[in-house]
Structures are given as structure tokens and as C-alpha cells.
Scaffold this active site. Structure first.
Site, mmCIF file in Angstrom:
data_model
loop_
_atom_site.group_PDB
_atom_site.id
_atom_site.type_symbol
_atom_site.label_atom_id
_atom_site.label_comp_id
_atom_site.label_asym_id
_atom_site.label_seq_id
_atom_site.Cartn_x
_atom_site.Cartn_y
_atom_site.Cartn_z
ATOM 1 C CB SER A 155 -1.015 0.132 1.113
ATOM 2 O OG SER A 155 -0.416 0.797 2.366
ATOM 3 C CB SER A 156 -0.233 5.024 -1.053
ATOM 4 O OG SER A 156 -1.208 5.064 0.180
#
Lengths: 145, 418
Positions: free
Chosen positions: A62-63
Site C-alpha cells: 500500500s501507499s
């Protein structure tokens, strides 16, 4: 051996290669105090990436990994550079954030990573045409024999 | 270099709008190069998932942008922070102005972001419309905007969502473009009765299954009944985005880009097809609970994603019927705007005697609110059940809103009609 590649975050760096067989998600994957890989599903669980030239096929996860990578660069427990087989925007963002906030550079290069072995001495710099130049000095036993 | 900046992009990069905006553009341009985008496009709104404190870099970044006189250029909502600023007394961490959690929320507001502090911005006045190009962060918000509304965003997140809001731009790449919104995988429901009942559990389970199997590819689901309301689509999306990396799904005959299977796949064949059977649904639901029925519970957590007004009305009606009296806390995460509406209408009066504790601005699985983590917590949220055991170290049981209220009344996991 010299490989040419492309900078996605510019800079020069020298270090010892830590080569990961699989991409690492920094979020949930690295202990920001120790620089060790803590992802139980990762093959290189327990390896320390601090001060290394971190080499892996690409990115994943994920970011939120951008925050974690920016933090470990800030804390000094991160790699000195990252070399990827394919570009990853999440790491690029982290590197630029850390550089703009703290003046700490963690260059990111994309090139053919096949010729880099774990433990090799790696020098990253600018090549003649403005691209990245990756110099690999093999110190593994097989290279000496 | 694949990326070509236009005159406006270049002006921002050169500092015409100040140093803060120039920094945001520099980072956005580097990100866009890394993904291979050829150009930027303008956005009409943004949703920032930057208010959760992961470390000093989060606060330093926002404060640096402020120092450089940056402001958001488009209406920008904020995702949850680490603090309930409406009910600071329930927080187990400091809500002082000097706390980094507070500084982070305040700094975003100073940039011009709206203090919505919700993971369900689509439930606010700032909900985008079909076709709108936006830059949204937070996995459930992203998948809802794309799938249920048909607005267009990529899976933006840390730092980069803010860079888009400040520049008013996003890379012309990925889900912003027609051809990239084409369905890739087909999931067909098989073995269900001819008229399937749209239950919360069905939509949650299908979301978990589809998420796990789809990775980052775009699923098309065929055979689901029309949902009771969009909260069921919210639950499906949240589950799919948690168990996988789904940013867009299509449900044939339900979501706006999928009136037919052909439309969902833009005329091309699926890359792979799968079946979802009742047994698959049952397995997915069973795997959500870490304890068997009958286990004593210490709390109920609802509202992940944030409870909508219709969900609140269902809950309040159920609380009024069942009247739990054991003092088991029932935490409900919700947006502050939703909460204000309920309070204005007098709907929350006296509900604290049933153990009800509304939670605004944040969420019970991302911060320190729950006092007793030594037992089982029951939830109606697939996403909460998925993350809480890892985040909080608790045991969890999954059920409907009605099951959760009944379990609070009995003190143990109980299911079935009241």
C-alpha cells in the site's frame, strides 16, 4: 561490471548489496528502529537493510509504505540506495519527500538487476548521458574462484 | 522521459504559485514518470488520507507545504485522523494541540482541507459525480468512488494525494482513462436460489472473496441481486479493498459502468472466470470470526467504513427494541457531519444507557479508544474483522447489526432473528 539504468530519484551512493528475492512492502514489513525485515511472509525475514544498497525486483503493497520509507530514511535505519527491476512510484515519492524535508538522498535506480549478487559492493553515480551508472564489484566466493 | 508537462504544469513547477506548490508538483511529476504517464489532467476534487500519524515525516511534510504557502486548489476532504476531536474524553492518547496527531490534523486544515475526518466522504456534501476526475486516498473511499459512483481516481495515498490537491492535477493514467476501467475477471454466482436475498453478509463475503482473488485487476461480478442500498456496496468494496488491492469493481446490472456484461468488459472477453458458490460465502464469513458462537464479548464495534444515516436509523431502531443493559460498550464510528445531523434530530438522546458510544473523526481499529482488548469484540464490518486482530491484538466475531445488538444484550456472540 557496469550496468546502465534510469534514475527515478537522483543521487550517488555506495554500499553493500542486500538482494531480496521478492518485493518488500515497507508498511508492516520493516522495523523502523532496527531496519530489519519483519514481514513473516517475506523470504528474507530478519535481514537488516540499514545502510545497504537494497536490490529487489520491484515494489508492492500500500501507499502507506511511502510514510514508512521516508521515516527510515529520516531515522538513518534505511538503505543508502534502492535498485529495482521495475519502477515503483511509492518508493519514489518517499525518496523525494525525505530529500526535500531532510536533505537525505536515497537514490532510486531502475536497471537490469540480474548481475547484482547479495554482498556485492555497489557504486551508483551519474553516467555520461545523464542516466544512472551502477558499478558492481563482486566479492562473493564464486567470483574469486 | 515519457511525461510531458503543459504550460500550466510547468508554471507550478517553476514556483509561480510559491515554493510549497512547486514542491508538490516536483513530487507529483516524479511519481507520474515512475508510472509511465504521458501527461497530467485537471481534477475537480480530492480526498486526503494523510491524517494518520506514521512518523515525523507526515507532519514535517504538511508543515513544509504550509511554510511554502501552499493551499489546496480543489475542494478537498480529509480521511480519519487518530483522534476523536468531538469526544476527546474517550481517547487513550493525548489530544493536546502539541501532540503530533493533533498537529497533523490541524496542519491539513490550515492547507484549506475540509475537516470532514471521515473515510466515507461519498456520504457528505462533497460526493463527486459520475465521470468526475478526482484524486482520492484510502482504499474503501477509492473503490466506492470508482465503482458505485463511476467517478475516476487511482489508488492514491501517502503524500501524493496531497500533492494532487495542491496542484489540482493527477497523472492521465490508470483508472482516469476509459480503456483502463475495463473489467478483467468475471465472477459468477452459482448455486444460489433463483431470487437471492441481498443480505449484508452476502455482500461482505463476496467482497472478501473477490478481493483475495483479484489482486489489482478489475473484477466484474454477475448474479448479485440489486442491493438493499448503497451501504451494501460500501461493505463489498471495503472488504475487497482490505483483502486485496481492488480499486474498481463492476456489478452487472447494478453499478453505473456495467449495465450489461458486455459493457463491463468493453466488448472484450474476460481474462479469467470464476464461480462463487454458497459454500464459498459461508467459508469466507466463517474465517472472519476468530471465536465460536457463544463466546463472551467485551465490546461491539460498528461503522467501518463510517456509518451512514440509514445505518444509524437501523441501529437506533434495533437498540430501542432490544434495550441492551449489560453495559457492554457499542462503539460506532461515523462522520462528524452525520453525527451532527443525528444530534440535531434528537435521535441520540438517552442512547448512552444502552452502551452506545459514537466515535467521530477516527476509527476504533486505527487508534487507541477501546479500553478492554482482553476479550472478543463483535463487529458488523468485514474490514474491521480483517484488520483488528492484527492491529489491536483482539479476538473478533462478525455478524449483522442486529446480531451485534443482540450479543451486547446477552453478553456473548449470538445470531439469528431477535
Amino acid at each position: 561490471m557496469i550496468t546502465t539504468g534510469r534514475f527515478y530519484a537522483e543521487g550517488a551512493a555506495n554500499g553493500t548489496a542486500v538482494v531480496l528475492s521478492e518485493p518488500l512492502s515497507f508498511y508492516g514489513g520493516v522495523d523502523s528502529e532496527t531496519g530489519k525485515i519483519i514481514d513473516h511472509a517475506h523470504p528474507e525475514l530478519g535481514r537488516c537493510i540499514t545502510g545497504s544498497v537494497l536490490v529487489m525486483p520491484g515494489g508492492r503493497g500500500s501507499s502507506s509504505s511511502s510514510s514508512v520509507l521516508a521515516e527510515i530514511i529520516r531515522k538513518g535505519t534505511g538503505p543508502v540506495a534502492i535498485i529495482l527491476g521495475t519502477p515503483d512510484p511509492i518508493m519514489v515519492v518517499a525518496s523525494l519527500v525525505a530529500e526535500s524535508l531532510y536533505g537525505l538522498r536515497c537514490p532510486i535506480v531502475v536497471c537490469d538487476i540480474a548481475g547484482i549478487s547479495d554482498g556485492d559492493e555497489v557504486h551508483i553515480g551519474r553516467g555520461g548521458n545523464g542516466g544512472a551508472e551502477v558499478q558492481v564489484l563482486s566479492v562473493s566466493a564464486s567470483a574469486l574462484s | 522521459m515519457t511525461l510531458k508537462l503543459n504550460a500550466e504544469d510547468t508554471a507550478l513547477l517553476n514556483g509561480d504559485a510559491g515554493e510549497g506548490t512547486a514542491l508538490a508538483m516536483r513530487i507529483l511529476a516524479a511519481y507520474s514518470e515512475a508510472i509511465g504517464a504521458e501527461a497530467m489532467l485537471p481534477i475537480s476534487g480530492a480526498h486526503i488520507d494523510g491524517c494518520l500519524y506514521h512518523g515525523a515525516a507526515n507532519v514535517d511534510f504538511v508543515e513544509r507545504l504550509l511554510d511554502g504557502n501552499a493551499r489546496v486548489r480543489v475542494p478537498t476532504t480529509l480521511n480519519v485522523g487518530s483522534l476523536d476531536l468531538i469526544h476527546p474524553e474517550i481517547m487513550q492518547i493525548s489530544t493536546d494541540d502539541a501532540s503530533p496527531h493533533k498537529r497533523l490534523m490541524a496542519a491539513h486544515e490550515a492547507l484549506g482541507c475540509l475537516p470532514s475526518f471521515t473515510c466515507a466522504p461519498y456520504q457528505t456534501l462533497f460526493r463527486p459525480r459520475f465521470g468526475d476526475q478526482v484524486a482520492w486516498g484510502e482504499s474503501n473511499a477509492i473503490v466506492f468512488a470508482n465503482s458505485v459512483i463511476g467517478a475516476r481516481t487511482n489508488r492514491y495515498g501517502d503524500f501524493i494525494d496531497l500533492c494532487c490537491a495542491i496542484t489540482g492535477k493527477a497523472p492521465a493514467w490508470g483508472l482516469h482513462l476509459d480503456q483502463n476501467r475495463r473489467g478483467q475477471l468475471l465472477y459468477t454466482l452459482k448455486g444460489f436460489p433463483a431470487s437471492i436475498e441481498p443480505t449484508d453478509a452476502l455482500f461482505t463475503a463476496v467482497g472478501l472473496i473477490v478481493g483475495k482473488m483479484s489482486g489489482e485487476r478489475i473484477p466484474v461480478i454477475d448474479g448479485l441481486p440489486a442491493p438493499r442500498d448503497e451501504d451494501q456496496l460500501k461493505a463489498l468494496g471495503a472488504a475487497a479493498a482490505a483483502s486485496g488491492a481492488v480499486g474498481l469493481f463492476h456489478i452487472v446490472g447494478v453499478t453505473p459502468e456495467a449495465p450489461t456484461i458486455e459493457a463491463a468488459f468493453q466488448g472484450l472477453p474476460p481474462e479469467a472466470t470464476f464461480e462463487i458458490t454458497p459454500a464459498d460465502v459461508e467459508t469466507a464469513l466463517r474465517q472472519l470470526s476468530t471465536v465460536p458462537d457463544g463466546a463472551p464479548i467485551v465490546a461491539v464495534c460498528l461503522g467501518t467504513p463510517h456509518f451512514s444515516r440509514p445505518e444509524w436509523e437501523r441501529l437506533l431502531s434495533c437498540l430501542g427494541d432490544v434495550r441492551p443493559g449489560r453495559g457492554i460498550p457499542i462503539y460506532v464510528n461515523t462522520g462528524r457531519a452525520t453525527l451532527e445531523g443525528l444530534e440535531k434530530d434528537g435521535l441520540l438522546a438517552g442512547t448512552d444507557r444502552f452502551g452506545l458510544q459514537p466515535v467521530a473523526d477516527t476509527c476504533t481499529y486505527v487508534t487507541s479508544i477501546l479500553q478492554d482488548l482482553t476479550g472478543v469484540i463483535m463487529t458488523n464490518s468485514g474490514k474491521w474483522a480483517y484488520y483488528a486482530p492484527g492491529n489491536l491484538g483482539c479476538e473478533v466475531s462478525f455478524g449483522t447489526i442486529e446480531d451485534c445488538v443482540q450479543s451486547a444484550a446477552l453478553g456473548c456472540v449470538a445470531r439469528g432473528a431477535i
